[in-house]
Scaffold this motif. Sequence first.
Motif, PDB file in Angstrom:
ATOM      1  N   ILE A   4     -19.698 -45.004 -22.102  1.00  0.00           N
ATOM      2  CA  ILE A   4     -20.411 -44.494 -20.934  1.00  0.00           C
ATOM      3  C   ILE A   4     -21.862 -44.961 -21.032  1.00  0.00           C
ATOM      4  O   ILE A   4     -22.528 -44.750 -22.044  1.00  0.00           O
ATOM      5  CB  ILE A   4     -20.323 -42.961 -20.861  1.00  0.00           C
ATOM      6  N   HIS A   5     -22.303 -45.626 -19.988  1.00  0.00           N
ATOM      7  CA  HIS A   5     -23.625 -46.241 -19.977  1.00  0.00           C
ATOM      8  C   HIS A   5     -24.178 -46.201 -18.555  1.00  0.00           C
ATOM      9  O   HIS A   5     -23.512 -46.640 -17.630  1.00  0.00           O
ATOM     10  CB  HIS A   5     -23.486 -47.699 -20.435  1.00  0.00           C
ATOM     11  N   ALA A  56     -20.815 -33.902 -17.666  1.00  0.00           N
ATOM     12  CA  ALA A  56     -21.785 -33.215 -18.524  1.00  0.00           C
ATOM     13  C   ALA A  56     -21.860 -31.748 -18.123  1.00  0.00           C
ATOM     14  O   ALA A  56     -21.569 -31.387 -16.978  1.00  0.00           O
ATOM     15  CB  ALA A  56     -23.160 -33.858 -18.368  1.00  0.00           C
ATOM     16  N   SER A  57     -22.264 -30.921 -19.054  1.00  0.00           N
ATOM     17  CA  SER A  57     -22.447 -29.506 -18.741  1.00  0.00           C
ATOM     18  C   SER A  57     -23.908 -29.193 -18.433  1.00  0.00           C
ATOM     19  O   SER A  57     -24.224 -28.126 -17.934  1.00  0.00           O
ATOM     20  CB  SER A  57     -21.957 -28.634 -19.891  1.00  0.00           C
ATOM     21  N   VAL A 110     -26.178 -38.508 -24.130  1.00  0.00           N
ATOM     22  CA  VAL A 110     -25.605 -37.289 -23.541  1.00  0.00           C
ATOM     23  C   VAL A 110     -25.483 -37.367 -22.020  1.00  0.00           C
ATOM     24  O   VAL A 110     -24.888 -36.482 -21.404  1.00  0.00           O
ATOM     25  CB  VAL A 110     -26.393 -36.015 -23.940  1.00  0.00           C
ATOM     26  N   TRP A 111     -26.019 -38.434 -21.408  1.00  0.00           N
ATOM     27  CA  TRP A 111     -25.904 -38.586 -19.965  1.00  0.00           C
ATOM     28  C   TRP A 111     -24.459 -38.864 -19.571  1.00  0.00           C
ATOM     29  O   TRP A 111     -23.737 -39.579 -20.262  1.00  0.00           O
ATOM     30  CB  TRP A 111     -26.795 -39.732 -19.467  1.00  0.00           C
ATOM     31  N   ARG A 112     -24.035 -38.284 -18.453  1.00  0.00           N
ATOM     32  CA  ARG A 112     -22.707 -38.534 -17.879  1.00  0.00           C
ATOM     33  C   ARG A 112     -22.863 -38.673 -16.370  1.00  0.00           C
ATOM     34  O   ARG A 112     -23.759 -38.075 -15.769  1.00  0.00           O
ATOM     35  CB  ARG A 112     -21.738 -37.375 -18.179  1.00  0.00           C
ATOM     36  N   PRO A 113     -21.961 -39.421 -15.716  1.00  0.00           N
ATOM     37  CA  PRO A 113     -22.070 -39.619 -14.261  1.00  0.00           C
ATOM     38  C   PRO A 113     -21.840 -38.347 -13.434  1.00  0.00           C
ATOM     39  O   PRO A 113     -22.324 -38.243 -12.320  1.00  0.00           O
ATOM     40  CB  PRO A 113     -20.984 -40.644 -13.944  1.00  0.00           C
ATOM     41  N   TYR A 114     -21.109 -37.394 -13.980  1.00  0.00           N
ATOM     42  CA  TYR A 114     -20.802 -36.163 -13.247  1.00  0.00           C
ATOM     43  C   TYR A 114     -21.385 -34.975 -13.996  1.00  0.00           C
ATOM     44  O   TYR A 114     -21.547 -35.002 -15.216  1.00  0.00           O
ATOM     45  CB  TYR A 114     -19.286 -35.992 -13.081  1.00  0.00           C
ATOM     46  N   SER A 125     -16.329 -23.940 -18.736  1.00  0.00           N
ATOM     47  CA  SER A 125     -15.625 -25.175 -19.050  1.00  0.00           C
ATOM     48  C   SER A 125     -14.366 -25.312 -18.202  1.00  0.00           C
ATOM     49  O   SER A 125     -13.457 -26.042 -18.528  1.00  0.00           O
ATOM     50  CB  SER A 125     -15.266 -25.217 -20.539  1.00  0.00           C
ATOM     51  N   SER A 126     -14.374 -24.574 -17.103  1.00  0.00           N
ATOM     52  CA  SER A 126     -13.235 -24.650 -16.195  1.00  0.00           C
ATOM     53  C   SER A 126     -13.226 -25.999 -15.492  1.00  0.00           C
ATOM     54  O   SER A 126     -14.115 -26.823 -15.664  1.00  0.00           O
ATOM     55  CB  SER A 126     -13.305 -23.519 -15.177  1.00  0.00           C
TER      56      SER A 126
END
Length: 190
Positions: free
Chosen positions: A5-6, A101-102, A120-124, A140-141
């Motif tokens: 993931i980048h 990501a949370s 730690v970055w995520r697209p969503y 975490s649902s």
Amino acid sequence: MSYKIHPLFGNIDNQDVIKPLVTVYLKNNSSLNLTNEYGYAERFLKSYSASQDTYKSYRREIERLLQWCWFEAEILLYDLDRDKFDEYLQFAFAPPDAIIASKSATRFIFKDGRYVPNSVWRPYLRRQSKVQINLGLDVSSKYLMSNSARKALFAGVSTFCTYLLQEGYLAKNPVALLRQKSRYIVNKQI
């Protein structure tokens, strides 16, 4: 998911510095020639640099679309048709946990005198209400894309595809070809 993931785009003020880093990542992680499409996406986003909010919204939607096309479906934007766009929507509305990501994180961080992707970055992003956070509730649902986020997805991707049409890169806008867009947007009745 077989790729790291980048993030693909920086902020308005650091995109020129970020671009070489992303270019190397794209060359090392895809068998597709992505230079042309990345250039189109970058020029499209730069055209919205006068409005930071619009830039951020379009960056999020274009980045998600490109990540899916290039690394999940392994296709170029040029090959994105109505059926593939429908597949993308199903993916975007229920992405795999590995790309959710949370909590919000910047795409790139400045470390040792240079920008690097933030691990730690995520697209969503799975959003939590302040009440849930204050109560320490586990959310975490299942990820649920809000109605406003769905509208932003359609607006951003459609505008980008219209731009690609005008530039002569696409022959069709897959968003415009999608029938019954309303089935993806819930209209609230009062």
